[in-house]
Design a protein around this motif. Structure first.
Motif, mmCIF file in Angstrom:
data_model
loop_
_atom_site.group_PDB
_atom_site.id
_atom_site.type_symbol
_atom_site.label_atom_id
_atom_site.label_comp_id
_atom_site.label_asym_id
_atom_site.label_seq_id
_atom_site.Cartn_x
_atom_site.Cartn_y
_atom_site.Cartn_z
ATOM 1 N N GLU A 1 3.713 2.949 11.326
ATOM 2 C CA GLU A 1 3.699 2.027 10.183
ATOM 3 C C GLU A 1 4.166 2.738 8.916
ATOM 4 O O GLU A 1 4.963 2.195 8.142
ATOM 5 C CB GLU A 1 2.289 1.469 9.995
ATOM 6 N N GLN A 2 3.681 3.960 8.712
ATOM 7 C CA GLN A 2 4.047 4.721 7.515
ATOM 8 C C GLN A 2 5.536 5.049 7.512
ATOM 9 O O GLN A 2 6.219 4.912 6.481
ATOM 10 C CB GLN A 2 3.220 6.019 7.467
ATOM 11 N N THR B 1 -3.329 8.089 6.586
ATOM 12 C CA THR B 1 -1.997 8.016 5.997
ATOM 13 C C THR B 1 -1.931 8.908 4.764
ATOM 14 O O THR B 1 -2.974 9.297 4.199
ATOM 15 C CB THR B 1 -1.650 6.581 5.587
ATOM 16 N N ARG C 1 0.846 -1.211 0.000
ATOM 17 C CA ARG C 1 0.000 0.000 0.000
ATOM 18 C C ARG C 1 0.870 1.246 0.000
ATOM 19 O O ARG C 1 0.592 2.229 -0.703
ATOM 20 C CB ARG C 1 -0.925 0.021 1.226
ATOM 21 N N THR C 2 1.920 1.228 0.801
ATOM 22 C CA THR C 2 2.829 2.381 0.848
ATOM 23 C C THR C 2 3.492 2.592 -0.502
ATOM 24 O O THR C 2 3.592 3.727 -0.990
ATOM 25 C CB THR C 2 3.902 2.163 1.922
ATOM 26 N N THR D 1 7.598 1.678 6.815
ATOM 27 C CA THR D 1 7.540 1.189 5.441
ATOM 28 C C THR D 1 8.217 2.148 4.466
ATOM 29 O O THR D 1 8.886 1.716 3.529
ATOM 30 C CB THR D 1 6.082 0.937 5.001
ATOM 31 N N SER D 2 8.075 3.446 4.692
ATOM 32 C CA SER D 2 8.710 4.420 3.799
ATOM 33 C C SER D 2 10.229 4.316 3.879
ATOM 34 O O SER D 2 10.926 4.367 2.857
ATOM 35 C CB SER D 2 8.262 5.843 4.156
ATOM 36 N N GLU E 1 -1.016 7.978 1.878
ATOM 37 C CA GLU E 1 -1.572 7.204 0.754
ATOM 38 C C GLU E 1 -3.091 7.336 0.705
ATOM 39 O O GLU E 1 -3.698 7.465 -0.371
ATOM 40 C CB GLU E 1 -1.174 5.736 0.877
ATOM 41 N N HIS F 1 3.381 5.817 -3.173
ATOM 42 C CA HIS F 1 4.548 6.535 -3.692
ATOM 43 C C HIS F 1 4.555 6.573 -5.224
ATOM 44 O O HIS F 1 4.924 7.582 -5.828
ATOM 45 C CB HIS F 1 5.838 5.877 -3.204
#
Length: 342
Positions: A210-211, A257, A154-155, A214-215, A259, A159
């Motif tokens: 979480e964001q 988020t 999802r991340t 993952t980023s 996203e 992007h």
């Protein structure tokens, strides 16, 4: 079969904060299990990771398995050792990525067409479709990060600004000790969890963690989309910015988020950021933080707040030191001074 050569272990060059991480994940309250029974150890590790097969390679060694665990939404951080040499086989993980970071000992890992000899400089990274065979030495001790594959993809979609053409695959070797951003992330996670033992209960904070995780993972480690450019679109229209601005104002008390905001805007993540910078002078997530800071300030001056940490966590600020610093820069006094003044 391709063999990856590694550099010599550098435990003596380990950053001091790694000791903090190791010690934090060794505290009694983080102990997930401790056992001298191999079947019990396999069962307990399977609850967090994935069902697998494990055997001792030297029956004369006494098994002394221990696992400490910190769960943070769709990611988790564990410390695992067996105290005896073992061999492990696991079918594809299906729904997660695993980053296995040795802090002591060594391990041999075979994944896809690559055989890796791991030490304290090099981590192994397992993708959902990877079946793996491993051998851990008697003194192997590893930090293991588990990341939901759905969260990570999802991340990435956010992007790129378009759906994935094929499943995400991460490179199977990761020089984690030399990655400043990755090391900073580990330190930050432990710092937040140390200050707020019940961090996992705060639903506004977890999506931010979480964001961030993952980023940084996608930015610091190579994968099959590393060279893919984000979708290019025409300049964002003010109505798209207003749409997201209205959504943030109406839902500032809810998890969100970048996203998700890009999806609401109907543009790529990059276009959303460009639009906010052009029209409002800040990123969408900074706009959200500023708005939440205003709500925290309003609550503190209302006279109804019990304590600063409760207000900060309620509005998504997990790091008390940073919250206090940002608050003082904005309002000219610390949160506790505001609370005492009322």
């Amino acid at each position: 079969m391709h063999t990856l050569s590694t550099v010599s272990p550098s435990t003596s060059r380990a950053q001091p904060y790694l000791n903090v991480i190791e010690n934090f994940l060794s505290t009694p309250e983080r102990l997930f299990f401790s056992s001298s029974n191999l079947d019990e150890a396999r069962s307990m590790v399977s609850r967090v990771m994935k069902p697998h097969r494990i055997d001792q390679t030297n029956s004369s060694e006494r098994l002394d398995a221990k696992m400490h665990h910190l769960a943070l939404g769709e990611i988790s951080l564990s410390r695992l050792r067996y105290g005896a040499a073992v061999k492990i086989e696991c079918d594809p993980l299906d729904n997660c990525f695993l980053v296995q970071m040795p802090i002591a000992g060594n391990a041999a890992v075979t994944v896809r067409d690559r055989h890796m000899e791991l030490n304290s400089d090099v981590a192994s990274v397992l993708s959902p479709n990877d079946a793996v065979r491993m051998r851990w030495s008697q003194d192997t001790d590893q930090l293991i990060m588990r990341v939901s594959s759905n969260l990570l993809e999802r991340t990435l979609v956010g992007h790129l600004g378009h759906p994935l053409d094929e499943p995400l695959r991460l490179e199977s070797a990761f020089g984690w000790r030399n990655s400043t951003a990755w090391n900073g992330l580990l330190s930050y996670l432990i710092d937040c969890a140390t200050q707020c033992p019940d961090l996992a209960q705060h639903r506004l904070v977890l999506p931010q963690i979480e964001q961030l995780t993952t980023s940084i993972l996608l930015a610091t480690h190579r994968h099959n989309y590393s060279e893919t450019a984000p979708a290019r679109r025409s300049t964002i229209l003010p109505r798209h910015v207003r749409r997201v601005q209205d959504f943030i104002q109406a839902h500032a008390h809810e998890p969100m988020t970048a996203e998700q905001l890009a999806q609401i805007a109907g543009v790529s993540l990059r276009s959303l950021y460009t639009g906010f910078k052009d029209f409002l002078g800040v990123s969408p997530m900074q706009y959200l933080r500023d708005l939440r800071m205003e709500h925290a300030h309003t609550e503190l001056i209302s006279g109804e707040a019990g304590n600063v940490s409760g207000v900060a966590l309620r509005w998504g600020f997990a790091h008390m030191g940073r919250f206090s610093t940002d608050y003082k820069q904005r309002y000219g006094e610390s949160p506790s001074q505001t609370l005492r003044r009322i």
